[in-house]
Motif scaffolding. Structure first.
Motif, mmCIF file in Angstrom:
data_model
loop_
_atom_site.group_PDB
_atom_site.id
_atom_site.type_symbol
_atom_site.label_atom_id
_atom_site.label_comp_id
_atom_site.label_asym_id
_atom_site.label_seq_id
_atom_site.Cartn_x
_atom_site.Cartn_y
_atom_site.Cartn_z
ATOM 1 N N ILE B 66 34.698 31.106 44.238
ATOM 2 C CA ILE B 66 35.260 31.866 43.121
ATOM 3 C C ILE B 66 36.631 31.312 42.751
ATOM 4 O O ILE B 66 36.961 31.119 41.577
ATOM 5 C CB ILE B 66 35.353 33.364 43.475
ATOM 6 C CG1 ILE B 66 33.949 33.940 43.644
ATOM 7 C CG2 ILE B 66 36.111 34.128 42.401
ATOM 8 C CD1 ILE B 66 33.917 35.407 44.010
ATOM 9 N N LYS B 67 37.425 31.016 43.796
ATOM 10 C CA LYS B 67 38.739 30.440 43.539
ATOM 11 C C LYS B 67 38.608 29.149 42.745
ATOM 12 O O LYS B 67 39.335 28.915 41.773
ATOM 13 C CB LYS B 67 39.443 30.126 44.865
ATOM 14 C CG LYS B 67 40.138 31.312 45.483
ATOM 15 C CD LYS B 67 40.713 30.921 46.824
ATOM 16 C CE LYS B 67 40.603 32.085 47.776
ATOM 17 N NZ LYS B 67 40.925 31.763 49.154
ATOM 18 N N ARG B 70 37.677 29.798 39.139
ATOM 19 C CA ARG B 70 38.847 30.280 38.401
ATOM 20 C C ARG B 70 39.769 29.138 38.055
ATOM 21 O O ARG B 70 40.315 29.058 36.973
ATOM 22 C CB ARG B 70 39.640 31.243 39.276
ATOM 23 C CG ARG B 70 39.111 32.600 39.355
ATOM 24 C CD ARG B 70 40.198 33.629 38.986
ATOM 25 N NE ARG B 70 39.540 34.887 38.719
ATOM 26 C CZ ARG B 70 39.140 35.700 39.695
ATOM 27 N NH1 ARG B 70 39.369 35.398 40.938
ATOM 28 N NH2 ARG B 70 38.505 36.805 39.402
ATOM 29 N N TRP B 90 28.900 37.384 41.223
ATOM 30 C CA TRP B 90 29.519 36.414 40.322
ATOM 31 C C TRP B 90 29.942 37.032 38.999
ATOM 32 O O TRP B 90 30.451 36.317 38.128
ATOM 33 C CB TRP B 90 28.549 35.256 40.079
ATOM 34 C CG TRP B 90 28.130 34.595 41.339
ATOM 35 C CD1 TRP B 90 26.944 34.743 41.991
ATOM 36 C CD2 TRP B 90 28.911 33.699 42.118
ATOM 37 N NE1 TRP B 90 26.934 33.989 43.132
ATOM 38 C CE2 TRP B 90 28.130 33.337 43.240
ATOM 39 C CE3 TRP B 90 30.192 33.160 41.995
ATOM 40 C CZ2 TRP B 90 28.581 32.482 44.229
ATOM 41 C CZ3 TRP B 90 30.634 32.291 42.972
ATOM 42 C CH2 TRP B 90 29.838 31.974 44.073
ATOM 43 N N ASP B 92 32.333 38.901 37.692
ATOM 44 C CA ASP B 92 33.666 38.777 37.104
ATOM 45 C C ASP B 92 33.984 37.360 36.700
ATOM 46 O O ASP B 92 34.429 37.089 35.591
ATOM 47 C CB ASP B 92 34.719 39.262 38.104
ATOM 48 C CG ASP B 92 34.635 40.752 38.276
ATOM 49 O OD1 ASP B 92 33.962 41.379 37.455
ATOM 50 O OD2 ASP B 92 35.234 41.271 39.231
ATOM 51 N N VAL B 93 33.731 36.462 37.624
ATOM 52 C CA VAL B 93 34.169 35.096 37.361
ATOM 53 C C VAL B 93 33.313 34.492 36.250
ATOM 54 O O VAL B 93 33.813 33.757 35.397
ATOM 55 C CB VAL B 93 34.172 34.256 38.660
ATOM 56 C CG1 VAL B 93 32.794 34.021 39.164
ATOM 57 C CG2 VAL B 93 34.895 32.943 38.418
ATOM 58 N N GLU B 96 34.694 35.671 33.122
ATOM 59 C CA GLU B 96 35.920 34.938 32.795
ATOM 60 C C GLU B 96 35.601 33.586 32.181
ATOM 61 O O GLU B 96 36.217 33.163 31.202
ATOM 62 C CB GLU B 96 36.742 34.709 34.064
ATOM 63 C CG GLU B 96 37.906 35.642 34.215
ATOM 64 C CD GLU B 96 38.580 35.430 35.552
ATOM 65 O OE1 GLU B 96 39.216 34.380 35.736
ATOM 66 O OE2 GLU B 96 38.432 36.304 36.431
ATOM 67 N N ASN D 46 46.459 34.562 39.503
ATOM 68 C CA ASN D 46 45.245 34.054 40.151
ATOM 69 C C ASN D 46 45.400 34.001 41.664
ATOM 70 O O ASN D 46 44.492 34.367 42.407
ATOM 71 C CB ASN D 46 44.906 32.659 39.633
ATOM 72 C CG ASN D 46 44.049 32.743 38.378
ATOM 73 O OD1 ASN D 46 43.633 33.830 37.993
ATOM 74 N ND2 ASN D 46 43.807 31.620 37.740
ATOM 75 N N ASP D 50 42.955 36.027 43.978
ATOM 76 C CA ASP D 50 42.075 35.296 44.888
ATOM 77 C C ASP D 50 42.393 35.562 46.354
ATOM 78 O O ASP D 50 41.578 35.299 47.222
ATOM 79 C CB ASP D 50 42.184 33.789 44.618
ATOM 80 C CG ASP D 50 41.594 33.422 43.273
ATOM 81 O OD1 ASP D 50 40.796 34.224 42.759
ATOM 82 O OD2 ASP D 50 41.934 32.349 42.741
ATOM 83 N N TYR D 244 35.886 41.947 44.712
ATOM 84 C CA TYR D 244 36.026 40.562 44.278
ATOM 85 C C TYR D 244 34.662 39.951 43.982
ATOM 86 O O TYR D 244 34.476 39.264 42.990
ATOM 87 C CB TYR D 244 36.730 39.804 45.394
ATOM 88 C CG TYR D 244 37.173 38.395 45.085
ATOM 89 C CD1 TYR D 244 38.146 38.144 44.121
ATOM 90 C CD2 TYR D 244 36.667 37.324 45.801
ATOM 91 C CE1 TYR D 244 38.567 36.862 43.869
ATOM 92 C CE2 TYR D 244 37.090 36.038 45.555
ATOM 93 C CZ TYR D 244 38.043 35.810 44.585
ATOM 94 O OH TYR D 244 38.466 34.545 44.346
#
Ligand SMILES: Nc1ncnc2c1ncn2[C@@H]1O[C@H](COP(=O)(O)OP(=O)(O)OP(=O)(O)O)[C@@H](O)[C@H]1O
Ligand SMILES: Nc1ncnc2c1ncn2[C@@H]1O[C@H](COP(=O)(O)OP(=O)(O)OP(=O)(O)O)[C@@H](O)[C@H]1O
Ligand SMILES: [Mg+2]
Ligand SMILES: [Mg+2]
Lengths: 536, 302, 390, 346
Positions: B66-67, B70, B90, B92-93, B96, D46, D50, D244
């Protein structure tokens, strides 16, 4: 109000604390066996006994550190069960334990106040707490920054902080287990002033010390223990010193007296022009000791005198590889020597017995036997173990010679009383048969009997040709034993005097006090007097 | 409260030099298959082929992935491709990424999300189908087999899907299961124990070749013949696995082809150009049985 | 308590109080349970001149954790810890196999020997790195070795270029899979190495010096013990043993899987050390306990399959055994046990109860290392001085 | 003099901040594009989003480490909490109850460790390792498939955010950021402004906190509480992780405990206990997160990432040592100027 306890007055009042038939057993040792203790309000009560007699254990039994196998504790006549030190504190018993037991990583203020801190809501009001801490410290005339970390201070200051902590609570009972072992005279005087104040306000004080002078100066009543058993409770004024000693050691005290007179006479100064065993020229270390010259000869005892923190320990550590000097030149047997490690020193026959036995001396989880063997084994190297038989002999010899109790070489050293631990450390070094033995505060926390034994031993060793450095905060002791006295002040060697009849505690103190250097370094000296003779 | 204050303005085709910037998030390097896959991707998304690749290994951690995704958005890449560690989580990402207007190519596994049109296309093997293929073979060739199943790392996609696909077909024949974490050594110890615990087993279905090779060790050590006394059905078809097939120690291997980097490169080009692409691109995968030749094995690139 | 317990009771107490009582009991119980669940579990037969059977498998599988735990135990004795051993396994195997892979004749014994030596040398290098960080720079062991725990696998991947290198080399393979005198070669190597290390540590004074360092480093140093160099050497030894463990572990499969070889084995090694009765704080250590610990760990993992439990429960099973053992061995539980037996004398405090597991008649007689441990101070007022390399 | 001493205490944290700045500068120099600066609110936001769960874990870990213990279970607890939450949602429980239940699962795990450590004298490393196995095992039993969470309330919480700015440079504050920062703030207050907090530090003093007991403070309870706090933080982190990823998965958080420990250490807390600042931990988490960002920007092979993290850890630890070694003589020198013996108070 300020009346010393008399039989009649105490009989009238009930004791605040009464312990009856206390028995505590550790694996293989019965540390206490049916001991009784009474503490009356408004008295200073001395708990006396040899090393390992059970004094600290009795205190810990009272404050709930150890739970009791048999017996009762009564507070104000009511039976109580104090399950931990917190409960004891809540019940009005404040304690300073024998080893400084504070949190070195916390600030002075926290160490003094934690548990009694000033709070605003759920949060600590640090400003007020620090102010309160400062006030408490001021009662002992201790001026340190309450924010500073405790570990940045010397043992002496830490000990005073522990005492200050004990006095924060408005306790009915104040217990001081060898509070003075690291303090100098002035500090002891301060402490006694406060203790008397407390006593006069009705607090019961239990005081443990091996310093006879102090005990007689402060206490009203005594309880004597021997081998975990109660011997006697008596008023101090009815118990002359000599009787007290015989009660403690269980035999006549006369034999102890002998050493004191003979020691100094028994050894003579080194021959002029003799080869020094260790010779230091301008050895020093930045930030710890100014460069100093010193020659140490075989068969001679050199004493180090000075106030706490004057640099005696640090100087000694430079002579034996514990710290590395950064200036100067060290010679052993006339040849330059670089003592990078204690091992290098040990291999040349130089041994150093530390003053901080808990942190730098004992190896707590090992047995007495292993602790005695440690230095000898280290010198032989890991690959050549000492044959078991030989080790048995060595251990047995020193345990007998130094009267180490309990007589079990397989006891863990951490379970021995402080004094006995000290003797084990001495045995460790003697077992290496050193040529130079540096003893840093070897008699700290040691009972009269053992102290005399150690002094006797030191004299004998010197007579047999060993070179001894004797560091002690008890000036009398230093003067009694040594042929030469090195005087230190503020990390500088200020004088070296040959001991003689003209050298007395007063003259040495005068030397220490002479022409104090500027600034705050002027140490607080007891009854400052004008120097009759300057620094030599 | 939604979060879709979109910045639709995000555009594609920005690279000044015309190279397509691709952010690729690989799920890990946990097996030989995976490293072969990585290799293939890297060889096909090179600068001379017109790509500028940012490759990030997630080390089998969703949070890392995810990081990375982003961060791809922050870097404003042209296309994002990733092989998800897990199916869920997944939303949210992906939202985005969608807000940023970056097209997504899913590799290898698919996702389970609420976001509408979360990705442009998916390319990859179908683990479940692999399990099914293995099951079908067993059903036809060894309908009476008593099967011990060597599971991969519990919870990994390959383990879950292959087991599901296989058990759907011949689940009733499975007499026991144990995990060998996809490694040879643990495949071996698990088989050793299984041979004792399930003395009547006649077949092992292993979730990858490595564990199967470990099982071969254990079976041989126990004095039995792998492939004969105890049959082995495996998935992956790495070279060592196929060699075992040639040596008649394995009986059947379902391919799981990692070398689809070229297919991926083509797809990404099309996606970037805005061409229409099929929603699903299945990687060509075959199966092997003991008719395989040594030459085929030697030609195997991984 | 003053009354001397009768002979058998005293003996029984001493056995129960022994550090290895509970681990051994658990091991035996598990083995018996396995034998019941799966008849023939304990059978050993001879095939082609080699012993085979589940017990032999258990022995062979215990070699790796044993070797790791051996190094770990010594490191722990000095008051440290080595988290890098799992990664070292991966690196050493990667080096050995990559070398073999590149060699012209991987079956040549000389080549194989070189490969093994290369792997071991790598272990030395890693150990030296750890040791230097810990002793020279004074970094806390946990962190110092965590660096290579994290980076080590990356290094192994660099060596194998991210591939799973596989080679065929029967002599190398025999290191882990062959047999000598009917026993698996790995077991023989493990036994020999263990005996050698145990002999060196316990027949010389090294062991005691290590313990001294672990209990109180500064005291040891001031007493002339070469604390630094000894500690450093121990880390190197742990590195070598881990490298050897890696080679033995990887030899049967001959695949350098840098990602997975030895993953989490450092934790296993630590568990073995603890099961064997050694405290993580440093000081006293017990090598014989490692054998029991390693066997127990291996048996736990196997028992899950033997009992036909689903794999999903392996971790729960492990946790249950571990917690049960820790609780059973705790002074408090020993206190409960003892208080039930000596209900009449009824010691109230756990400390005192722990005392009664000792024959109180002969304070000096019970002089074995373990019993003096059992008799160590009551838990609360213990005054361990612990110097950590910080 | 006061100032210098204070400085010495804060030096490790200062080291962390320096590292943070260096990383930022490097990032700014290497990865800024004309369109976008590397250092931006977006980066910060971020980083926080994260790493919110890592921050919460690290805060809990700070308590444990300060008290001289360690908690290896937290990564597994995060997985267990995630699966519990997912399963409870599937079972149709309302969101608030599920969230509380999830956190309590963490609390329970921590309590087990605390009880084992305090009352059964089990070493923290082993006690928490056992709970690691327990939590991981329980998670695996709950399910090996990743379970989606699609409860509307939970999803709303997950996607709730306050946006700032427009377009490319826009950044947001999410619920997880707020929760993580709140945890950090509470931890700070508790550690530095309550008796409990100072007792935690005392537990980390030499002698295994024995002194705390002799000082009459509640050593036993505090020690249990420390693990309860760490477990609860792991529970909160589990919820944050679920927010998350909006899913629960049994392989979540493998090795996350090491990340947390590394962050705490990088934040300047001594692993042996007794010294450190929870705010430093916050900085440590940022450093740790930034390293990962830089690595991914650099597009290094995965194994290089590991080597790089190892190298940064090494560099940091060495730096810390160098500072510490330089600090010690200074401390002595400071003390030398202080009067060693009492001076009567004015
Ligand atoms: N935790 C323990 N475990 C085993 N034995 C102990 C323990 N604590 C003390 N002992 C033993 O109890 C006896 C009494 O010790 P204690 O510390 O009370 O002596 P003390 O009178 O305070 O001596 P000192 O003047 O040297 O401080 C000693 O024999 C000691 O060895
Ligand atoms: N660990 C330390 N940290 C800071 N300062 C120290 C430390 N140890 C010693 N010092 C300082 O060094 C000076 C010299 O101490 P040293 O121990 O040599 O004195 P000493 O004369 O032996 O006194 P003592 O009787 O207290 O041992 C003291 O003023 C002390 O403040
Ligand atoms: Mg005492
Ligand atoms: Mg001194």
């Amino acid at each position: 109000m300020a009346q010393p306890a008399t039989p009649t007055s105490t009989a009238a009042t009930t004791p605040v604390v009464q312990m009856r038939g206390i028995t505590i057993e550790f694996p293989g040792v019965r540390a206490l066996d049916g001991v009784d203790l009474r503490l009356f309000p408004g008295e200073v009560h001395a708990l006396m006994g040899e090393n390992g007699a059970g004094k600290s254990t009795l205190i810990k039994a009272l404050t709930g550190v150890y739970s009791i196998d048999a017996g009762q504790v009564l507070l104000d006549g009511e039976q109580v069960h104090l399950k931990d030190p917190g409960a004891a504190q809540a019940a009005g018993i404040s304690t300073v334990y024998q080893e400084v037991n504070l949190c070195a990583n916390l600030s002075v203020a926290e160490n003094v106040m934690l548990g009694h801190e000033v709070r605003r809501g759920p949060f600590v009001d640090w400003r007020a707490t620090r102010r309160a801490a400062r006030e408490q410290l001021a009662r002992l005339s201790l001026d340190v920054d309450p924010r500073s970390l405790l570990e940045s201070h010397t043992i002496a200051v830490q000990q005073l902080v522990a005492i200050a902590r004990a006095m924060v609570a408005d306790a009915k009972v104040l217990i001081l287990d060898e509070p003075t072992s690291s303090l100098d005279r002035a500090e002891v005087d301060e402490l006694f002033r406060v203790v008397r104040q407390l006593r006069d306000s009705g607090v019961a004080v239990l005081f443990v010390s091996h310093f006879m002078d102090q005990v007689y100066a402060i206490s009203d009543r005594m309880t004597v223990l021997r081998n975990g058993k109660l011997v006697e409770e008596r008023l101090t004024r009815d118990l002359p010193r000599r009787d007290l000693i015989s009660l403690m050691i269980g035999r006549s005290g006369d034999e102890l007296a002998g050493v004191e007179e003979t020691a100094k006479a028994a050894i003579s100064l080194h021959e002029p022009g003799a080869q020094p065993l260790v010779s230091s020229s301008a050895v020093g270390r930045a930030g710890s000791v100014q460069p100093f010259d010193l020659d140490l000869y075989p068969g001679e005892i050199v004493g180090f005198a000075g106030l706490l923190g004057s640099g005696r320990t640090e100087a000694a550590r430079l002579l034996c590889g514990a710290d590395r000097p950064d200036t100067g030149r060290l010679e052993v047997d006339g040849a330059p020597a670089r003592l990078a490690t204690p091992l290098a020193a040990l291999q040349r026959g130089l041994a150093y017995s530390t003053e901080d036995r808990k942190k730098e001396g004992i190896v707590g989880d090992l047995t007495v036997r292993e602790n005695i063997a440690l230095a000898l084994q280290a010198r032989r190297g890991a690959w050549r173990p000492i044959p078991a038989k030989e080790l048995d002999d060595i251990v047995a010899r020193y345990m007998t010679a130094l009267n180490i109790n309990p007589k079990n070489p397989n006891a863990l050293i951490k379970n021995l009383s402080g004094g006995n631990q000290q003797k084990v450390l001495l045995a460790r070094w003697l077992a290496t048969d050193p040529r130079l033995l540096i003893l840093d505060e070897p008699t700290r926390g040691i009972d009269v009997g053992a102290k005399a034994e150690i002094q006797k031993l030191v004299v004998e060793l010197a007579q047999q040709g060993m070179s001894v450095v004797f560091i002690s905060s008890e000036l009398e002791e230093v003067l009694r034993l040594s042929q030469r006295v090195v005087v230190m002040r503020d990390r500088v060697k200020v004088a070296e005097v040959v001991n003689g009849d003209d050298v007395t505690t007063e003259t040495v103190l005068a030397t220490i006090a002479a022409e104090p250097t500027d600034g705050p370094a002027a140490p607080h000296t007891p009854s400052p007097r004008t120097s009759k003779e300057g620094a030599a | 409260g939604g979060s879709s204050t979109g910045d639709e303005g995000a555009q594609a085709g920005s690279g000044g030099d015309g190279a397509i910037t691709v952010g690729y998030s690989q799920l890990g390097a946990e097996s030989g298959w995976r490293t072969a896959n990585t290799e293939s991707v890297k060889q096909n998304l090179t600068a001379d082929k017109g790509f500028k690749l940012t490759f990030v290994d997630a080390q089998q951690k969703q949070e890392n992935q995810i990081k990375a995704l982003r961060d791809f958005v922050a870097q404003d890449v042209d296309v994002i491709a990733f092989s998800p560690v897990v199916e869920t989580g997944w939303d949210d990402v992906l939202q985005e990424i969608k807000d940023a207007g970056i097209p997504v190519v899913l590799v290898d596994r698919t996702v389970d999300t609420k976001v509408s049109d979360p990705f442009v296309t998916h390319i990859g093997s179908d683990f479940k189908a692999e399990g099914t293929k293995a099951g079908d073979w067993v059903k036809q060739n060894a309908p009476d087999a008593k099967i011990f199943e060597l599971q991969g790392t519990l919870g990994s996609g390959a383990q879950v899907d292959r087991e599901e696909g296989f058990d759907a077909v011949v689940g009733s024949q499975v007499i026991g299961k144990a995990s060998g974490n996809f490694t040879r050594a643990e495949g071996r110890t698990a088989t050793e124990a299984a041979l004792q615990a399930y003395p009547d087993m006649t077949m092992i279905f292993t979730h990858n070749d490595d564990m199967g090779l470990g099982a071969v060790e254990a079976i041989e050590a126990a004095g039995k013949k792998p492939g004969t006394d105890i049959q082995i059905v495996s998935v992956d078809a790495v070279r060592d696995g196929l060699q075992a097939l040639v040596d008649k120690k394995f009986n059947y291997v379902v391919e799981c082809n990692p070398a689809f980097g070229d297919q991926l490169a083509e797809l990404i080009k099309k996606v970037h150009a805005g061409e229409d692409v099929p929603k699903e691109t299945v990687v060509e995968e075959t199966t092997f049985d003991q008719t395989i030749t040594q030459a085929q094995v030697d030609a195997r690139p991984y | 308590m003053s009354a001397t317990p009768s002979g058998t009771v005293g003996w029984a107490r001493r056995v129960v109080g022994h550090t290895l009582f509970w681990p051994t009991a658990a091991l035996v119980a598990l083995l018996v349970a396995c034998a019941v669940a799966s008849p023939g579990f304990l059978d050993i037969t001879v095939r082609e001149g080699a012993l085979v059977g589940q017990p032999i498998d258990l022995l062979r599988n215990s070699v790796t954790p044993l070797l790791l735990a051996l190094g770990m135990c010594l490191v722990i004795a000095t008051g440290g810890i080595d988290l890098s051993v799992g990664a070292v396994m991966a690196i050493s195997l990667a080096v050995s196999l990559t070398y073999l892979d590149g060699a012209t004749d991987p079956t040549n014994p000389v080549t194989v020997a070189t490969a093994v030596v290369l792997g071991l040398v790598l272990g030395v290098a890693v150990g030296a790195f750890n040791g230097t960080l810990v002793t020279v720079l004074g970094v806390q062991p946990f962190i110092a070795t965590m660096i290579l725990m994290v980076a080590g696998r990356g290094i192994a991947m660099l060596i194998t270029k991210g591939q799973i290198t596989t080679v065929t080399s029967p002599p190398f393979k025999a290191l882990g899979a062959g047999s000598v005198l009917g026993l698996p070669q790995a077991v023989v190597i493990g036994a020999v190495v263990f005996a050698l290390v145990a002999l060196v540590v316990r027949r010389t004074a090294l062991g005691v010096l290590l313990e001294a360092i672990g209990v109180n480093r500064e005291s040891a140093r001031l007493s002339g013990v070469r604390a630094r160099s000894t500690t450093w050497t121990v880390y190197v030894l742990a590195g070598v043993l881990a490298a050897l463990a890696g080679i033995i572990y990887g030899a049967p499969t001959m695949a350098a899987d840098a990602n997975n070889i030895g993953l989490f084995f450092e934790l296993n090694a630590i568990v073995v050390v603890v099961l064997g009765g050694t405290k993580l704080d440093g000081g006293r250590f017990y090598l014989s306990g490692l054998v029991v610990g390693a066997l127990l760990l291996t048996t736990i993992e196997r028992a899950v399959i033997i009992f036909q439990l689903p794999s999903t429960t392996t971790n729960l099973f492990k946790a249950a055994v571990l917690i049960a053992l820790c609780v059973a061995a705790s002074p408090r539980a020993r206190g409960w046990l003892a208080s039930r037996r000596t209900a009449s004398s009824g010691p109230r405090r756990p400390e005192a109860a722990a005392t009664t597991t000792q024959p109180s008649s002969s304070p000096s007689g019970a002089s074995t290392a373990s019993s003096s441990r059992a008799s160590s101070a009551p838990p609360r007022p213990s005054t361990t001085t612990r110097e950590v390399g910080a | 003099m006061k100032l210098r001493r204070l400085d010495a205490r804060y030096l490790p944290v200062a080291g962390t901040l320096v590292t943070l700045v260096v990383l930022l500068v490097v990032g700014q120099a290497r990865y800024s594009t004309p369109r976008q600066d590397f250092i931006s609110m977006k980066l910060v936001s971020n980083l926080l989003i994260d790493n919110s769960f890592l921050l919460v874990l690290a805060v809990g870990m700070t308590f444990v480490i300060l008290a001289g213990g360690i908690d290896l279970s937290v990564g597994a607890v995060v997985a267990l909490v995630g699966l519990t939450v997912a399963q409870l949602f599937i079972a149709g429980w309302p969101a608030p109850v599920v969230v509380v239940a999830g956190v309590l699962v963490g609390t329970a795990c921590g309590t087990i460790i605390g009880v084992l450590v305090q009352y059964f004298d089990v070493q923290p490393f082993i006690a928490s390792l056992a709970v690691l196995f327990l939590a991981r095992g329980a998670a695996t039993v709950l399910g090996t498939r990743s379970l989606p969470i699609d409860d509307p309330t939970f999803s709303a919480l997950a996607s709730w955010s306050i946006r700032f700015g427009e377009g490319r440079t826009s950044w947001r504050i999410t619920a997880s950021i707020l929760i993580a920062l709140a945890v950090l703030a509470i931890a700070y207050l508790v550690l530095h402004h309550t008796r409990f907090g100072r007792t935690v530090y005392g537990l980390g003093a030499a002698d295994r906190g024995n002194a705390v007991n002799l000082m009459g403070l509640r050593a036993d309870r505090t020690r249990v509480w420390v693990y309860v706090i760490s477990g609860t933080c792991a529970g909160v982190a589990g919820i944050l992780f679920a927010l998350y990823t909006k899913s629960g998965y049994n392989l979540t958080g493998v090795g996350m405990e090491l990340d947390a420990i590394a962050a705490v250490v990088i934040g300047g807390t001594l692993l042996t206990g007794g010294y450190g600042y929870v705010l430093g931990t916050g900085a440590g988490v940022l450093v740790y997160g930034l390293i990962q960002v830089l690595n991914s920007r650099e597009g290094l092979e995965s194994w290089w990432t590991r080597v790089a993290i190892g190298a940064v850890l090494l560099a940091f630890v060495v730096l810390q040592r160098v500072i510490a070694v330089r600090r010690r003589p200074a401390a002595r020198a400071v003390d030398a100027k202080a009067p060693p013996a009492p001076v009567p108070a004015a």
